[in-house]
Motif scaffolding. Structure first.
Motif, short mmCIF file in Angstrom:
data_model
loop_
_atom_site.label_atom_id
_atom_site.label_comp_id
_atom_site.label_asym_id
_atom_site.label_seq_id
_atom_site.Cartn_x
_atom_site.Cartn_y
_atom_site.Cartn_z
N ASP A 145 0.86 -1.18 0.00
CA ASP A 145 0.00 0.00 0.00
C ASP A 145 0.90 1.24 0.00
N LEU A 146 0.33 2.39 -0.26
CA LEU A 146 1.13 3.61 -0.40
C LEU A 146 1.83 4.00 0.90
N CYS A 147 1.25 3.63 2.04
CA CYS A 147 1.91 3.93 3.33
C CYS A 147 3.22 3.16 3.43
N SER A 148 3.20 1.90 3.01
CA SER A 148 4.42 1.08 3.03
C SER A 148 5.43 1.60 2.03
N VAL A 149 4.95 2.04 0.87
CA VAL A 149 5.85 2.60 -0.14
C VAL A 149 6.51 3.86 0.40
N GLU A 150 5.73 4.70 1.08
CA GLU A 150 6.29 5.93 1.64
C GLU A 150 7.35 5.62 2.68
N GLU A 151 7.11 4.63 3.51
CA GLU A 151 8.10 4.25 4.52
C GLU A 151 9.38 3.75 3.85
N ARG A 152 9.21 2.98 2.77
CA ARG A 152 10.40 2.47 2.05
C ARG A 152 11.14 3.63 1.37
N CYS A 153 10.39 4.62 0.87
CA CYS A 153 11.02 5.77 0.24
C CYS A 153 11.88 6.55 1.23
N GLU B 285 9.78 28.28 11.01
CA GLU B 285 10.32 27.11 11.69
C GLU B 285 11.48 26.47 10.94
N SER B 286 11.43 26.53 9.62
CA SER B 286 12.46 25.82 8.84
C SER B 286 12.60 26.44 7.47
N GLN B 287 13.84 26.51 7.01
CA GLN B 287 14.08 26.96 5.64
C GLN B 287 13.88 25.80 4.67
N LEU B 288 13.79 26.15 3.39
CA LEU B 288 13.55 25.13 2.36
C LEU B 288 14.67 24.09 2.33
N GLU B 289 15.89 24.53 2.63
CA GLU B 289 17.03 23.59 2.61
C GLU B 289 16.84 22.44 3.58
N ASN B 290 16.11 22.67 4.67
CA ASN B 290 15.92 21.63 5.68
C ASN B 290 14.71 20.73 5.39
N GLN B 291 14.03 20.99 4.28
CA GLN B 291 12.84 20.22 3.93
C GLN B 291 13.07 19.32 2.71
N LEU B 292 14.31 19.24 2.23
CA LEU B 292 14.60 18.52 0.99
C LEU B 292 14.36 17.02 1.11
N THR B 293 14.59 16.46 2.30
CA THR B 293 14.34 15.02 2.49
C THR B 293 12.87 14.72 2.26
N GLU B 294 12.00 15.48 2.87
CA GLU B 294 10.56 15.27 2.70
C GLU B 294 10.13 15.52 1.26
N ILE B 295 10.75 16.52 0.64
CA ILE B 295 10.39 16.83 -0.75
C ILE B 295 10.71 15.67 -1.68
N LEU B 296 11.91 15.10 -1.56
CA LEU B 296 12.29 13.99 -2.44
C LEU B 296 11.45 12.75 -2.15
N VAL B 297 11.13 12.52 -0.87
CA VAL B 297 10.25 11.39 -0.52
C VAL B 297 8.90 11.54 -1.23
N GLN B 298 8.37 12.76 -1.19
CA GLN B 298 7.07 13.00 -1.83
C GLN B 298 7.16 12.93 -3.35
N MET B 299 8.33 13.25 -3.91
CA MET B 299 8.52 13.08 -5.35
C MET B 299 8.45 11.60 -5.73
N LEU B 300 9.13 10.75 -4.93
CA LEU B 300 9.09 9.32 -5.18
C LEU B 300 7.66 8.79 -5.05
N LEU B 301 6.96 9.26 -4.04
CA LEU B 301 5.59 8.81 -3.82
C LEU B 301 4.68 9.31 -4.95
N THR B 302 4.93 10.52 -5.43
CA THR B 302 4.15 11.06 -6.56
C THR B 302 4.37 10.22 -7.81
N ALA B 303 5.62 9.80 -8.03
CA ALA B 303 5.93 8.95 -9.19
C ALA B 303 5.20 7.62 -9.10
N GLU B 304 5.18 7.03 -7.89
CA GLU B 304 4.49 5.74 -7.71
C GLU B 304 2.98 5.90 -7.91
#
Length: 394
Positions: A106-114, A252-271
């Motif tokens: 399921d997408l939750c498992s895919v997100e965890e793997r990402c 709270e946070s600059q964009l540079e500190n959010q890149l991990t979440e951004i790339l995870v969401q890119m992978l999830l968007t692709a899936e």
């Protein structure tokens, strides 16, 4: 490769027989088969595996890893090409509708793997190292620096020495390096004539079979003395694919500190995009097959209509010929009656017997010429009628 396999099917096949044997059965070389497996992330037996297995020595079968987010589960040639030809309906009517797509995760498992795949992305303050695409922009900057030193024109000034443009490029560099490490393919227009900063330079990361586009644009601050914030958005406003998925500088946070979440969401968007395409593809096949059946019925109805019209036209032509022959027979009989009447009243005609007989002979020949019983046209008509309407014999 003409055949099409699911990853699991091809995995089981290459671990059931030596690669050369499997490749020969598929009509390709073992090198080509190995490339297909490598592209689909399917492990193959190591050199010497089959020799060890034959001699009874212990062997280890490498497990099939999960499919990379956004990557296809199918290997080989698709079965649904070239169905826009004139005879597409005939080709498509027998295509088997694939089952509704199902997924092991399921997408939750895919997100965890990402998240495990991406790890922690850190945005450095220097371009060390620089992604090859970013390196091209930096090379253009060096050229501008030389021009600026020579001419001192602001239009020649370097773009990435500081400010928002440098921050933006450092973020792009961090994302591109992380994506490349995962096997994804970043892309960007590296022309030196594209304006910076802003959304004119479209950015893309190819993840599996999906292309995830994004922009990084400055948001003008309304407060005096405050620097512009950066906002990263999925899609492209210029191409009309802008979405509501975005991240930006905040308290709270600059964009540079959010890149991990951004790339995870890119992978999830692709899936998600890949899964949606499978559903849409199945719906397309169902609709296309329905259209093929409707088209074949339309063609059959059209053929039957044309056949009816042809039969009606032939019938009208037969009746026309029938009436024409009836009139010809009537005219022939009228000529013969006229000649006989004139013969009976020959004495009233001021001409010799020889002249009259010459005229009567000509008139008789003309009557015989147009008479369908004499010239044979009635026989041809009867034969044609018997051949075209068998029921007429009963």
């Amino acid at each position: 490769m003409d055949a099409e396999f699911a990853r699991k099917e091809l995995y089981d096949l290459v671990w059931s027989q030596p690669m050369r044997t499997v490749a020969a059965s598929l009509g390709i070389s073992d090198v080509a088969l190995a490339k297909h497996c490598q592209k689909a992330d399917i492990p193959v037996p190591n050199r010497g595996y089959w020799a060890k297995k034959q001699s009874g020595k212990p062997t280890v079968q490498i497990a099939l890893p999960p499919r990379f987010p956004g990557a296809s589960d199918r290997i080989g040639q698709t079965k649904y090409n070239n169905y826009w030809d004139p005879d597409w309906a005939e080709k498509f009517k027998d295509i088997t509708i694939p089952p509704a797509p199902t997924f092991d995760e399921d997408l939750c498992s895919v997100e965890e793997r990402c998240r495990k795949l991406v790890g922690d992305i850190r945005c450095r303050r220097k371009f060390e190292p620089a992604h090859p695409l970013v390196a091209k922009l930096l090379a253009h900057d060096e050229e501008r620096r030389k021009e600026f030193t020579k001419w001192h024109y602001n239009s020649c000034a370097p773009k990435y020495d500081g400010g928002t443009a440098r921050r933006r490029l450092l973020i792009i560099n961090a994302l591109f390096l992380a994506a490349t490490r995962l096997g994804c393919r970043p892309s960007m227009n590296t022309s030196k004539y594209v304006e910076e900063p802003g959304g004119n330079r479209d950015l893309w990361i190819t993840i599996g079979q999906a292309h995830v586009g994004f922009t990084i644009e400055p948001i003008k601050s309304k407060k005096v003395g405050h620097s512009d914030r950066l906002c990263l958005s999925f899609g492209s406003e210029r191409l009309g694919t802008k979405t509501n998925r975005c991240w930006q500088d905040n308290n709270e946070s600059q964009l540079e500190n959010q890149l991990t979440e951004i790339l995870v969401q890119m992978l999830l968007t692709a899936e998600t995009s890949y899964r949606d395409r499978l559903v849409q593809r199945r719906e397309w096949i169902i609709n296309r097959r329905s259209e093929a059946e409707a088209e074949l019925k339309r063609q059959l109805d059209e053929a039957e209509r044309k056949a009816r019209e042809l039969q009606e036209r032939l019938e009208r032509e037969r009746i026309r010929r029938l009436l024409s022959q009836a009139k010809a027979l009537d005219r022939a009989n009228q000529i013969r009656t006229y000649v006989e009447s004139a013969r009976l009243r020959f004495a009233e005609v001021p001409m010799t017997q020889a002249e009259f007989e010459k005229w009567a002979s000509w008139a008789q020949r003309e009557a015989d010429r147009i008479d369908p019983l004499k010239n044979g046209t009635i026989g041809l008509t009867i034969k044609e009628h018997s051949a075209g309407t068998p029921e007429a014999d009963h």
